[in-house]
Design an enzyme around this catalytic site. Structure first.
Site, short mmCIF file in Angstrom:
data_model
loop_
_atom_site.label_atom_id
_atom_site.label_comp_id
_atom_site.label_asym_id
_atom_site.label_seq_id
_atom_site.Cartn_x
_atom_site.Cartn_y
_atom_site.Cartn_z
N PHE A 61 -3.86 -2.77 13.27
CA PHE A 61 -3.27 -3.85 14.06
C PHE A 61 -3.65 -3.69 15.53
CE2 PHE A 61 0.61 -5.40 16.47
CZ PHE A 61 0.20 -6.71 16.48
N TYR A 170 11.74 -3.79 18.83
CA TYR A 170 11.17 -2.46 19.01
C TYR A 170 12.27 -1.42 19.24
CZ TYR A 170 8.12 1.17 21.06
OH TYR A 170 7.45 2.33 21.35
N LYS A 174 13.36 1.28 16.49
CA LYS A 174 13.24 2.73 16.66
C LYS A 174 14.60 3.41 16.52
CE LYS A 174 8.79 3.32 17.75
NZ LYS A 174 7.83 4.19 17.04
N GLN A 187 21.39 13.80 3.80
CA GLN A 187 21.65 13.51 2.39
C GLN A 187 20.60 14.09 1.45
OE1 GLN A 187 22.60 9.36 1.98
NE2 GLN A 187 22.12 9.35 -0.21
#
Ligand code: NAD
Ligand code: UDP
Ligand code: UDP
Length: 342
Positions: A61, A170, A174, A187
């Site tokens: 990209f 963004y 994040k 977990q």
């Protein structure tokens, strides 16, 4: 026989940068997502030269094959054209997860894709880390602190982010990527590392990246007006890419599982920064003020006490780094004008 094979092999290898020999027990198989991008490709160089096997996964990209082309064909190197939003089944020991557009114009270009990359993409890489029992490092960002009310920013600060603003795809992407990392740690006992990266610059930054360093350098080199957004009183602290790469590798191999800031605390206002670059290039550009950006963080400087605790500190001064980057952009401009004439 074997001898001629060995000779062909070594003459073939000499077209590559020098790679350290590692015993098999020390050699790791390392996945770098976003490895054809700016930071990723420098990290790949480091890991390759350290003697590891490196798999780069990128959907190109904003990344370019050119950034890693010097490794194509090397027996320790593999390049996968793959989108991190799709699951990936491979065997690795470590994952550096960098895949995500990073400059504001790039991540705002398709906010939904940015969200998918940071959420589904991160989930996939955590699922991979869980299955292979590997270690996972997330390239997080100082943007998780938003427009901060605490200065300088330390890792305890929870941040001040507008969840519905133009940067949210963004920032919040994040933030949830960090949340997912710690959920998998708790977990599923995945070993996670989280680097909160502050503004980083250097060679191989995208020319039309739109970030302040590439914009100001290109404008200066072409004697075009230097575009300061708003009054230019907002501050940033800029680190050179080789310092970041050192920090990422140190953090990955440390036992620190909580988030760590990586940045250079040398802070400047954007207006000062424009003058510094203008003087380094020695150009005639005017500094002009254009419309300020919505939700632009006003002050940003890392508190790096924690990173220094693992023996890391930035080594390249901003000026030295800028000189190297200016040189890189000068050559890129020269080459692109040369190519147009041909
Ligand atoms: P970059 O745009 O040069 O690199 C990002 C890479 O990810 C590109 O190669 C891009 O093609 C790839 N990518 C994007 N979406 C993808 C997808 N869906 N699947 C696969 N690959 C994909 O940017 P960069 O500056 O090298 O940033 C690298 C990482 O570091 C990012 O995660 C970014 O958020 C983080 N970071 C960078 C900075 C900085 O100042 N450079 C600061 C904070 C955080
Ligand atoms: N995943 C992947 N590669 C793997 C293992 C998992 O891409 O080697 C993806 C998988 O598609 C899933 C995600 O990671 O969507 C989360 O995996 P996990 O095992 O935690 O979840 P589950 O598959 O049980 O939903
Ligand atoms: N900026 C600017 N002119 C430009 C590009 C950016 O004044 O041409 C400012 C921007 O408003 C921000 C700072 O420079 O305050 C850093 O912007 P960048 O996009 O590089 O990174 P950010 O830290 O905002 O993600």
């Amino acid at each position: 026989g074997d001898m001629s094979k060995a000779e062909t092999h070594s003459s073939e290898d000499s077209k590559y940068p020098k790679v350290k020999f590692l015993m098999e027990k020390d050699r790791k198989r390392i996945l770098v997502t976003g490895g054809a991008g700016f930071v990723g490709s420098h990290l790949v160089d480091r890991l390759m030269m350290d003697g590891h096997e490196v798999v780069v996964m990128d959907n190109f990209f904003t990344g370019r094959k050119r950034n890693v082309e010097h490794w194509l064909g090397h027996e320790n190197f593999e390049l996968l054209n793959h989108d991190v939003v799709e699951p990936l089944y491979i065997e690795v020991d470590q994952i550096y997860h960098l895949a995500s557009p990073a400059s504001p114009p790039h991540y705002m270009y398709n906010p939904i894709k940015t969200i998918k990359t940071n959420t589904i993409g991160t989930l996939n890489m955590l699922g991979l880390a869980k299955r292979v029992n590997g270690r996972f490092l997330l390239a997080s960002t100082s943007e998780v602190y938003g427009d901060p009310e605490v200065h300088p920013q330390n890792e305890e600060y929870w941040g001040h982010v507008n969840p519905i603003g133009p940067r949210a795809c963004y920032d919040e992407g994040k933030r949830v990527a960090e949340t997912m990392s710690y959920a998998y740690a708790k977990q599923e006992h995945v070993q996670v590392r989280v680097a909160r990266i502050f503004n980083t610059f250097g060679p191989r930054m995208h020319m039309s990246d739109g970030r302040v360093v590439s914009n100001f350098i290109l404008q200066s080199l072409q004697d075009q007006p230097i575009t300061v957004f708003g009054a230019g009183k907002q501050t940033r602290s800029f680190q050179y890419v080789s310092d970041l790469v050192n920090g990422l590798v140190m953090l990955m191999n440390s036992n620190i599982s909580t988030p760590v800031n990586l940045g250079n605390p040398e802070e400047h206002s954007i207006l000062e920064f424009a003058t510094i670059i203008k003087n380094l290039v020695g150009c005639k550009s005017d500094i002009v003020h254009v419309k300020e950006q919505e939700d632009d963080p006003q002050r940003r400087r890392p508190d790096i006490t924690k990173a220094m605790g693992m023996g890391w500190q930035p080594k390249v001064s901003m000026i030295e780094g800028l000189n190297r980057t200016i040189e890189y952009f000068r050559q890129e401009l020269f080459q692109s004008s040369h190519n147009q004439k041909m």
